[in-house]
Design an enzyme around this catalytic site. Structure first.
Site, short mmCIF file in Angstrom:
data_model
loop_
_atom_site.label_atom_id
_atom_site.label_comp_id
_atom_site.label_asym_id
_atom_site.label_seq_id
_atom_site.Cartn_x
_atom_site.Cartn_y
_atom_site.Cartn_z
N PHE A 195 -11.73 -34.75 8.00
CA PHE A 195 -10.80 -35.45 7.11
C PHE A 195 -10.62 -34.62 5.84
O PHE A 195 -11.57 -34.05 5.31
CB PHE A 195 -11.36 -36.83 6.73
N GLU A 214 -5.64 -30.21 18.60
CA GLU A 214 -6.60 -29.13 18.82
C GLU A 214 -6.18 -28.29 20.02
O GLU A 214 -6.35 -27.07 20.02
CB GLU A 214 -8.02 -29.69 19.02
N HIS A 268 -19.52 -39.10 18.01
CA HIS A 268 -19.21 -38.26 16.85
C HIS A 268 -20.27 -38.45 15.78
O HIS A 268 -20.36 -39.50 15.16
CB HIS A 268 -17.83 -38.65 16.31
N LYS A 310 -19.14 -34.42 22.29
CA LYS A 310 -18.98 -35.80 21.83
C LYS A 310 -18.75 -36.77 23.00
O LYS A 310 -18.87 -37.98 22.82
CB LYS A 310 -17.81 -35.89 20.84
N CYS A 354 -16.29 -34.20 8.64
CA CYS A 354 -16.81 -33.88 9.98
C CYS A 354 -16.97 -32.39 10.22
O CYS A 354 -17.41 -31.98 11.30
CB CYS A 354 -15.90 -34.50 11.03
N HIS A 358 -13.88 -29.57 18.95
CA HIS A 358 -14.17 -30.73 18.10
C HIS A 358 -14.05 -31.99 18.96
O HIS A 358 -14.91 -32.86 18.90
CB HIS A 358 -13.20 -30.76 16.91
#
Length: 411
Positions: A397, A313, A339, A334, A163, A302
């Site tokens: 990830f 975050e 996403h 998002k 991502c 994010h």
């Protein structure tokens, strides 16, 4: 001495608009792209909602025969790249094609194609597999097809960092121009993996929202968040060396001034609990720009809407900015488009550029109430605020962290 790098073109294919203008208009109106999945039958799936691209017809953007030889992620990339290239008004007759490159990645590549051809092998045998399966499926074909369609013969990269792909793709293109390896780079990310394998795989990780309410499904920083909603699409920007852009009289949207990365070295799916990795990426981007952290007052987070991401975050923001974190305006795109995986960072970079130019920060749609530790300003409502810098974060990830620092254009 590093060269200055500016943005001279933008293109987007998103769940709420098939170009940058329509996408941004939808953002300002608070329109989201969530609805029932139509790409396949979800009867046996716990996840029912996604942010699909609507109304996209590949032959509107490219030759029909060429489109038939591309998986969806490549089609999206070509469409977004063509918009960005036309927006930049670059005439190849006046350019050295070996000085214009591509850095466009995809987190999952042609996952629907893998699924389709696997089924064909099982049903009809190995001799019936599509002859173009491999060159359609592999992730570098977004960059490859863009270079072919536009005749770009410079450096061509496919960055794959889950991502963080879109952010890293832009960052590596930025470095390429800074150090003189190209005059122009088309950079971004593309994704088209709303298919049974993609949805089932992320659902098995308990990463996806199980909500069946399209108005309450992607809820970054909200106490009721229960996972992210898969999106699809592409974002591509034209990055250009400043003097090259000035020489041809290009319209300049913004300047890219900082790029920072780090690795959590912690877990294959979860961000580091203390936020140190993401904080370091932000600190590196700010240091790269040579500014003070207090000069940054806006963060495009994010912000996936998973329990761990939003909490960790937030911790990262507090680590990176200290007491100044309380002064930050933070939002998550998002909350409206879901996403977009490998395309997320690129589309969010475009969002930051539009926000810089208009002095308008979009709301985190659906945010009602946060949890105790998440006590920063996540923009429950839109904010009219002149800003000089925008910091865009991506976490992937594998522990990949990337941050881009974008500056409002000034001579």
């Amino acid at each position: 001495m590093k060269k200055r790098v500016v943005v001279t073109g933008m293109g987007a294919i998103t769940p709420i608009g098939l170009n940058v203008t329509d996408f941004w208009d939808s953002i300002k109106k608070g329109i989201h792209g969530f609805d029932q999945i139509t790409h396949f039958d979800t009867t046996d799936f716990k996840t029912k909602l996604a942010a699909e691209v609507k109304g996209f017809v590949a032959k509107d953007y490219m030759d029909f025969k060429a489109a038939k030889r591309m998986e969806l992620f490549s089609q999206y990339a070509v469409a977004a790249a063509k918009e960005a290239f036309e927006d930049a008004k670059i005439s190849m007759e006046n350019e050295d094609p070996y000085r214009i490159g591509v850095s466009i990645g995809s987190g999952t590549g042609g996952l629907p194609g893998i699924e389709r051809e696997h089924d064909r092998v099982l049903a009809k045998g190995p001799n019936k597999i599509g002859p173009l399966f491999i060159p359609m499926m592999i992730g570098n074909m977004a960059a490859g097809n863009v270079s072919i369609q536009l005749g770009l013969k410079g450096k061509s990269l496919d960055v794959v960092t889950a991502c963080t792909t879109g952010t890293n793709s832009i960052g590596e293109a930025y470095r390429t121009i800074q150090y003189g390896d190209a005059d122009v780079m088309l950079a971004g990310g593309s994704e088209g993996s709303i298919c049974p394998l993609g949805v089932a795989g992320f659902a098995a990780l308990t990463a996806l929202s199980k909500s069946e309410d399209k108005d309450r499904c992607s809820l970054p920083f909200d106490k009721d968040r229960d996972g992210f909603v898969m999106g699809e699409g592409a974002g591509v920007i034209v990055l250009e060396e400043l003097e090259h852009a000035k020489k041809r009289g290009a319209k300049i949207y913004a300047e890219l001034v900082g790029y920072g990365c780090s690795s959590d070295a912690y877990h294959i799916t979860s961000p580091a609990e203390d936020g140190k990795g993401a904080a370091k990426a932000m600190e590196n981007a700010i240091a790269d720009a040579g500014i003070e952290k207090e000069e940054v007052i806006y963060i495009n987070a994010h912000g996936t809407g998973t329990h761990y991401n939003d909490l960790f975050e937030t911790r990262a923001l507090k680590l990176a900015f200290g007491e100044h974190a309380k002064n930050l305006k933070i939002n998550s795109t998002k909350s409206m488009i879901g996403h977009l995986l490998g395309a997320a960072g690129a589309v969010e970079c475009i969002t930051c550029i539009k926000e810089l130019n208009e002095g308008y920060l979009h709301q985190t749609l659906g945010l009602r109430e946060t949890e105790e530790e998440m006590d920063l300003d996540y923009c429950k409502e839109p904010v009219n605020l002149p800003i000089r810098y925008a910091l865009s974060n991506s976490l992937g990830f594998g522990g990949h962290n990337g941050s881009l620092l974008i500056k409002k254009w000034e001579e």
